[in-house]
Enzyme design. Structure first.
Site, PDB file in Angstrom:
ATOM      1  N   GLU A 205      84.447  84.303  28.952  1.00 52.31           N
ATOM      2  CA  GLU A 205      83.102  84.818  28.718  1.00 52.31           C
ATOM      3  C   GLU A 205      82.243  83.865  27.899  1.00 52.31           C
ATOM      4  OE1 GLU A 205      83.553  88.804  27.272  1.00 52.31           O
ATOM      5  OE2 GLU A 205      84.490  89.477  29.134  1.00 52.31           O
ATOM      6  N   LYS A 337      80.109  99.657  33.023  1.00 52.43           N
ATOM      7  CA  LYS A 337      80.444  98.549  33.918  1.00 52.43           C
ATOM      8  C   LYS A 337      80.300  99.055  35.350  1.00 52.43           C
ATOM      9  CE  LYS A 337      83.712  96.174  30.829  1.00 52.43           C
ATOM     10  NZ  LYS A 337      85.151  95.933  30.540  1.00 52.43           N
TER      11      LYS A 337
END
Length: 429
Positions: A205, A337
């Site tokens: 990330e 999500k």
């Protein structure tokens, strides 16, 4: 009517070099919407299922040609001729067509790619930016970013048990200034970690993955970087953690191997409470394992008035599970999500349910991302006021930040940056 005339899917690559699904939806006017779906590494057991081929001869079994084929055949046949502006009806059609509780037949990666592409096509047809298509014409707020600057757990090859150590710039008057703050801290953190002899390679990330001795050292490095950048920890910038506790919950204990600790639920709550006393932590995600509801209740009772307690693996963007959490007083926030549930309509329903209950909703990326920036528009359009989309490197993360910059510019002085007001679920902030 914005009739759908064609649906085309293909296999593309995500930010980890793994296949994912991209879909195009074409309307009779000639307008097209395109969307690509993300994929997670640390996943909840009750997430909607992404369909993988399992053919070891292609992409080590991670190909998505079956999901692509499902879009190009069954799904295409079911939605051609439907009105793209009828998002809820199209999503219900996808859900019914799949026929399973977790979208395991067609694949959530197939249904989501189409759901997102339909929305993009409809927004384009209506002449609206995507965030306005989602949110209407009312006032909007930019989201406070959770920036993952130190990676551990499943996102990095180091000894840090906690998966993400994040910064949240809160004292700024705009998203643009908050992003600048985060970038400056990121660059100072790189200098500091390099000076201490740690590698400055980045994780999935975009955050650094130093082989620190434990969570406290990681947070001290971040605080040092905040100060070096000219900001004050606790005033200008708050800290956040993603424990991803399910990943180290074994036989009823939280096994923090990097720190040599084996803790009960109560012991791990004490561990987190101690960190919250030492550092300006405002948010803790997945502070207990997804199946440890008693531990979650204990954690919420102990810290829930002053710390945002975010359920990710716990709730998996599922309204049925979220409703149980609300009823039992577990957590006070949900991570959103889109690929955990598999359609936009179900995603939006989870955000709405959370808000009605006084829970915050944090719009989130996955560790395997693409250049698709839909979640930026969702965060603004739904007035979520928080977004979690990685660090200040890797173009798959920056794509979302850059889209937010464009949105803020487009909205001009009609949009606000909420700062600490984003934590409306807390009583002591």
């Amino acid at each position: 009517m914005s009739a759908i005339v064609d649906v085309i899917a293909r296999e593309i690559l995500d930010s980890r070099g793994n296949p994912t699904v991209e879909a195009d939806v074409l309307l009779e006017s000639g307008v097209m919407g395109r969307a690509a779906v993300p994929s997670g590494a640390s996943t909840g057991s009750r997430e909607a299922i992404e369909l993988r081929d399992g053919d070891a001869a292609r992409f080590l079994g991670k190909g998505v040609l079956r999901a692509v084929e499902n879009v190009n055949t069954e799904i295409s046949e079911a939605i051609i001729g439907l009105d793209a502006e009828e998002q809820a009806f199209i999503d219900r059609t996808l859900i019914d067509l799949d026929g399973t509780e977790n979208k395991s037949r067609l694949g959530a990666n197939a249904t989501l790619a189409v759901s997102m592409a339909v929305a993009r096509a409809a927004a384009e047809e209506a002449g609206l930016p995507l965030y306005r298509y989602f949110g209407g014409s009312g006032p909007m707020a930019m989201p406070v970013p959770m920036m993952n600057v130190i990676n551990g757990g499943e996102h990095a090859n180091n000894s840090l048990d906690i998966q993400e150590c994040m910064i949240m710039p809160v004292s700024m008057g705009s998203f643009r200034e908050a992003l600048r703050c985060g970038a400056e801290i990121f660059h100072h953190l790189k200098k500091i970690t390099d000076k201490k002899g740690y590698p400055t390679t980045v994780g999935d990330e975009g955050g650094f993955a130093p082989n620190v001795s434990g969570t406290e050292e990681a947070l001290n490095l971040i605080q040092e970087a905040i100060a070096a950048a000219g900001y004050e920890p606790g005033r200008d910038v708050l800290l956040a953690l993603d424990c991803a506790a399910s990943e180290f919950y074994k036989d009823g204990k939280y096994e923090l191997k990097g720190e040599g600790l084996s803790l009960t639920s109560e012991g791990f709550t004490d561990y987190l409470a101690t960190l919250a006393d030492k550092f300006p932590i405002v948010s803790i995600e997945d502070g207990m394992a997804e199946g440890d509801w008693a531990g979650w209740k204990h954690l919420t009772d102990r810290l829930g008035r002053k710390i945002q307690l975010v359920g990710d693996d716990l709730f998996v963007t599922n309204t049925k599970i979220l409703e149980q959490g609300i009823d039992q007083g577990v957590a006070n926030s949900i991570l959103i999500k889109i690929n955990q549930i598999g359609t936009l309509s179900e995603t939006f329903a989870a955000v709405e349910m959370a808000k009605r209950a006084g829970y915050t909703a944090v719009i989130s990326h996955r560790s395997g991302e693409t250049e698709d920036s839909t979640i930026a528009d969702i965060a603004v359009g739904l007035n979520a006021m928080q977004i979690k989309t990685g660090s200040l490197s890797r173009s798959d993360r920056i794509a979302k930040y850059n889209q937010l910059l464009r949105i803020e510019e487009d909205l001009g002085n009609t949009v606000v940056y909420p700062g600490k007001r984003a934590f409306y679920n807390l009583r002591s902030r």
